[in-house]
Design a protein around this motif. Sequence first.
Motif, PDB file in Angstrom:
ATOM      1  N   ALA A 291      39.051 -20.253  -5.301  1.00 44.56           N
ATOM      2  CA  ALA A 291      37.886 -20.599  -6.115  1.00 44.56           C
ATOM      3  C   ALA A 291      36.786 -21.266  -5.298  1.00 44.56           C
ATOM      4  O   ALA A 291      35.601 -21.192  -5.646  1.00 44.56           O
ATOM      5  CB  ALA A 291      38.303 -21.511  -7.268  1.00 44.56           C
ATOM      6  N   PHE A 292      37.157 -21.929  -4.192  1.00 46.27           N
ATOM      7  CA  PHE A 292      36.194 -22.653  -3.368  1.00 46.27           C
ATOM      8  C   PHE A 292      35.785 -21.867  -2.121  1.00 46.27           C
ATOM      9  O   PHE A 292      35.002 -22.366  -1.305  1.00 46.27           O
ATOM     10  CB  PHE A 292      36.784 -23.998  -2.935  1.00 46.27           C
ATOM     11  CG  PHE A 292      37.079 -24.934  -4.076  1.00 46.27           C
ATOM     12  CD1 PHE A 292      36.142 -25.861  -4.499  1.00 46.27           C
ATOM     13  CD2 PHE A 292      38.305 -24.889  -4.730  1.00 46.27           C
ATOM     14  CE1 PHE A 292      36.412 -26.724  -5.545  1.00 46.27           C
ATOM     15  CE2 PHE A 292      38.590 -25.750  -5.781  1.00 46.27           C
ATOM     16  CZ  PHE A 292      37.639 -26.672  -6.197  1.00 46.27           C
ATOM     17  N   ALA A 293      36.296 -20.666  -1.951  1.00 50.68           N
ATOM     18  CA  ALA A 293      36.048 -19.889  -0.736  1.00 50.68           C
ATOM     19  C   ALA A 293      34.554 -19.669  -0.522  1.00 50.68           C
ATOM     20  O   ALA A 293      33.798 -19.415  -1.461  1.00 50.68           O
ATOM     21  CB  ALA A 293      36.760 -18.543  -0.822  1.00 50.68           C
ATOM     22  N   GLY A 294      34.131 -19.775   0.738  1.00 53.43           N
ATOM     23  CA  GLY A 294      32.742 -19.539   1.096  1.00 53.43           C
ATOM     24  C   GLY A 294      31.827 -20.728   0.924  1.00 53.43           C
ATOM     25  O   GLY A 294      30.641 -20.658   1.272  1.00 53.43           O
ATOM     26  N   MET A 295      32.340 -21.840   0.403  1.00 55.62           N
ATOM     27  CA  MET A 295      31.508 -23.024   0.218  1.00 55.62           C
ATOM     28  C   MET A 295      31.527 -23.895   1.471  1.00 55.62           C
ATOM     29  O   MET A 295      32.452 -23.846   2.280  1.00 55.62           O
ATOM     30  CB  MET A 295      32.006 -23.860  -0.966  1.00 55.62           C
ATOM     31  CG  MET A 295      31.828 -23.208  -2.311  1.00 55.62           C
ATOM     32  SD  MET A 295      32.293 -24.363  -3.646  1.00 55.62           S
ATOM     33  CE  MET A 295      31.949 -23.350  -5.080  1.00 55.62           C
ATOM     34  N   SER A 296      30.482 -24.700   1.611  1.00 56.05           N
ATOM     35  CA  SER A 296      30.408 -25.717   2.646  1.00 56.05           C
ATOM     36  C   SER A 296      29.546 -26.856   2.118  1.00 56.05           C
ATOM     37  O   SER A 296      28.826 -26.682   1.119  1.00 56.05           O
ATOM     38  CB  SER A 296      29.782 -25.152   3.932  1.00 56.05           C
ATOM     39  OG  SER A 296      28.407 -24.841   3.722  1.00 56.05           O
ATOM     40  N   TYR A 297      29.585 -27.997   2.765  1.00 51.68           N
ATOM     41  CA  TYR A 297      28.712 -29.089   2.335  1.00 51.68           C
ATOM     42  C   TYR A 297      27.247 -28.647   2.399  1.00 51.68           C
ATOM     43  O   TYR A 297      26.434 -29.017   1.544  1.00 51.68           O
ATOM     44  CB  TYR A 297      28.936 -30.309   3.224  1.00 51.68           C
ATOM     45  CG  TYR A 297      30.056 -31.227   2.770  1.00 51.68           C
ATOM     46  CD1 TYR A 297      30.982 -30.818   1.818  1.00 51.68           C
ATOM     47  CD2 TYR A 297      30.187 -32.507   3.295  1.00 51.68           C
ATOM     48  CE1 TYR A 297      31.996 -31.651   1.404  1.00 51.68           C
ATOM     49  CE2 TYR A 297      31.198 -33.353   2.887  1.00 51.68           C
ATOM     50  CZ  TYR A 297      32.109 -32.926   1.939  1.00 51.68           C
ATOM     51  OH  TYR A 297      33.118 -33.767   1.524  1.00 51.68           O
ATOM     52  N   GLN A 298      26.909 -27.855   3.403  1.00 49.19           N
ATOM     53  CA  GLN A 298      25.530 -27.411   3.536  1.00 49.19           C
ATOM     54  C   GLN A 298      25.141 -26.485   2.376  1.00 49.19           C
ATOM     55  O   GLN A 298      24.049 -26.608   1.799  1.00 49.19           O
ATOM     56  CB  GLN A 298      25.343 -26.681   4.874  1.00 49.19           C
ATOM     57  CG  GLN A 298      25.418 -27.583   6.093  1.00 49.19           C
ATOM     58  CD  GLN A 298      26.827 -28.113   6.363  1.00 49.19           C
ATOM     59  OE1 GLN A 298      27.813 -27.404   6.109  1.00 49.19           O
ATOM     60  NE2 GLN A 298      26.923 -29.337   6.851  1.00 49.19           N
ATOM     61  N   SER A 299      26.032 -25.557   2.010  1.00 45.47           N
ATOM     62  CA  SER A 299      25.690 -24.625   0.939  1.00 45.47           C
ATOM     63  C   SER A 299      25.676 -25.299  -0.432  1.00 45.47           C
ATOM     64  O   SER A 299      24.993 -24.837  -1.350  1.00 45.47           O
ATOM     65  CB  SER A 299      26.664 -23.443   0.932  1.00 45.47           C
ATOM     66  OG  SER A 299      27.958 -23.833   0.489  1.00 45.47           O
ATOM     67  N   LEU A 300      26.404 -26.394  -0.590  1.00 44.14           N
ATOM     68  CA  LEU A 300      26.356 -27.119  -1.859  1.00 44.14           C
ATOM     69  C   LEU A 300      24.999 -27.768  -2.066  1.00 44.14           C
ATOM     70  O   LEU A 300      24.515 -27.875  -3.200  1.00 44.14           O
ATOM     71  CB  LEU A 300      27.446 -28.195  -1.907  1.00 44.14           C
ATOM     72  CG  LEU A 300      28.894 -27.733  -1.914  1.00 44.14           C
ATOM     73  CD1 LEU A 300      29.828 -28.939  -1.984  1.00 44.14           C
ATOM     74  CD2 LEU A 300      29.183 -26.783  -3.066  1.00 44.14           C
ATOM     75  N   GLY A 301      24.387 -28.222  -0.957  1.00 43.00           N
ATOM     76  CA  GLY A 301      23.088 -28.858  -1.053  1.00 43.00           C
ATOM     77  C   GLY A 301      23.109 -30.066  -1.973  1.00 43.00           C
ATOM     78  O   GLY A 301      24.133 -30.747  -2.115  1.00 43.00           O
ATOM     79  N   ASP A 302      22.002 -30.318  -2.628  1.00 45.41           N
ATOM     80  CA  ASP A 302      21.892 -31.470  -3.530  1.00 45.41           C
ATOM     81  C   ASP A 302      22.240 -31.128  -4.972  1.00 45.41           C
ATOM     82  O   ASP A 302      22.431 -32.034  -5.790  1.00 45.41           O
ATOM     83  CB  ASP A 302      20.460 -32.028  -3.502  1.00 45.41           C
ATOM     84  CG  ASP A 302      20.111 -32.668  -2.166  1.00 45.41           C
ATOM     85  OD1 ASP A 302      21.037 -33.070  -1.438  1.00 45.41           O
ATOM     86  OD2 ASP A 302      18.903 -32.748  -1.851  1.00 45.41           O
ATOM     87  N   LEU A 303      22.325 -29.840  -5.299  1.00 47.51           N
ATOM     88  CA  LEU A 303      22.490 -29.436  -6.702  1.00 47.51           C
ATOM     89  C   LEU A 303      23.827 -28.786  -6.995  1.00 47.51           C
ATOM     90  O   LEU A 303      24.142 -28.510  -8.147  1.00 47.51           O
ATOM     91  CB  LEU A 303      21.360 -28.484  -7.107  1.00 47.51           C
ATOM     92  CG  LEU A 303      19.943 -29.038  -6.921  1.00 47.51           C
ATOM     93  CD1 LEU A 303      18.916 -27.988  -7.314  1.00 47.51           C
ATOM     94  CD2 LEU A 303      19.748 -30.320  -7.718  1.00 47.51           C
ATOM     95  N   GLY A 304      24.652 -28.505  -5.958  1.00 42.45           N
ATOM     96  CA  GLY A 304      25.980 -27.985  -6.165  1.00 42.45           C
ATOM     97  C   GLY A 304      26.027 -26.476  -6.334  1.00 42.45           C
ATOM     98  O   GLY A 304      24.996 -25.799  -6.438  1.00 42.45           O
ATOM     99  N   ARG A 305      27.257 -25.934  -6.381  1.00 44.29           N
ATOM    100  CA  ARG A 305      27.505 -24.506  -6.577  1.00 44.29           C
ATOM    101  C   ARG A 305      28.681 -24.325  -7.511  1.00 44.29           C
ATOM    102  O   ARG A 305      29.608 -25.152  -7.538  1.00 44.29           O
ATOM    103  CB  ARG A 305      27.833 -23.822  -5.243  1.00 44.29           C
ATOM    104  CG  ARG A 305      26.654 -23.513  -4.371  1.00 44.29           C
ATOM    105  CD  ARG A 305      27.110 -22.830  -3.076  1.00 44.29           C
ATOM    106  NE  ARG A 305      27.891 -21.622  -3.321  1.00 44.29           N
ATOM    107  CZ  ARG A 305      28.472 -20.907  -2.353  1.00 44.29           C
ATOM    108  NH1 ARG A 305      28.373 -21.296  -1.093  1.00 44.29           N
ATOM    109  NH2 ARG A 305      29.152 -19.821  -2.645  1.00 44.29           N
TER     110      ARG A 305
END
Length: 327
Positions: A291-305
């Motif tokens: 479910a979390f694949a492909g995420m990073s702190y950078q891609s979450l940014g300030d608003l999340g994913r």
Amino acid sequence: MWYLDTTKSICTGCARGCNVDVHVNRRRPHHAEGRRVARLKPRFNAEVNAWWLCDIGRYHFDFVDAATRLTAPVRRNPGGPADVTWDEAVAGVADALRRYPPEQVAVLASPQMANEDLIALRRVLETRGIREVAFDVPPTALAKDDDFLLRADRTPNRRGATLIGLGGDAGGLMAAARSGRIKCLWVFHHDLLAAGWPAAEVSRALGRIETVIFTSERAHWVLPAAAWVEREGTFTNFEGRVQRFRTALEPLGQALPEWELLGRVLVGLGGTAAGRRAEHWFRELTGAVDAFAGMSYQSLGDLGRLVAGATASGLPTPPGQRASAHA
């Protein structure tokens, strides 16, 4: 106020995960009786809370600077409590987890824990083959939502704990403790005597356990955890939106982020910790849970994913605007 520093964060008052700014007082410690957190203010996120924040969330921080907070690890011996170093505490906890067969060890995780803490805990459990784990401890009374922001679920990361795979049968776990099968119990955040189970049953369960690891007077090993404003990490809200919170303050006393504590225990058990930063444990999570694949702190940014498969429902219409919106 000009002397307050501001850090982007997430409200932990319920499962919505409203975006907030934490305002902290580092420059005038004589103000507010030395309390470091001055206030929480809403931070704009169109998909979560816009500019809104409920009163429960706005004032949900008094515990951070409470005089009753634990600030150092403690071992409780028959002769009374004794302060210990973190090295001694970690060695003692690792020894307890090794000493008992896996079927005699149980863990009550918590939806108050961040995703990074939960994946670190999962690694500890996997290393020892411990399967008796749950997080859903019933409250004494069911909370209510406010038909706008506030959710009845007053925890910030129940969705994350479920996705990471720690959602076992808490009632069955406590029944196993009462029967004498569980010899070692590690509890995170829960006050079991204030839970929805009869106090007599909880006391009987705790009385039969040989080693309790927790943050209470009944524990043999007492481990102080850093508050969410004293560390960084992520929560997954009820919709599946993964959102970052950042470090606003140094931990009080010797308190540690739980991912760091668990990483030390993992090493003590012969395993390998993901790293020395919360971001390293998030990378571990993205590789372990689809479910979390492909995420990073950078891609979450300030608003999340959103996690894979999740759908955003959007911010509800504020109550005062509903009549005009449907006119």
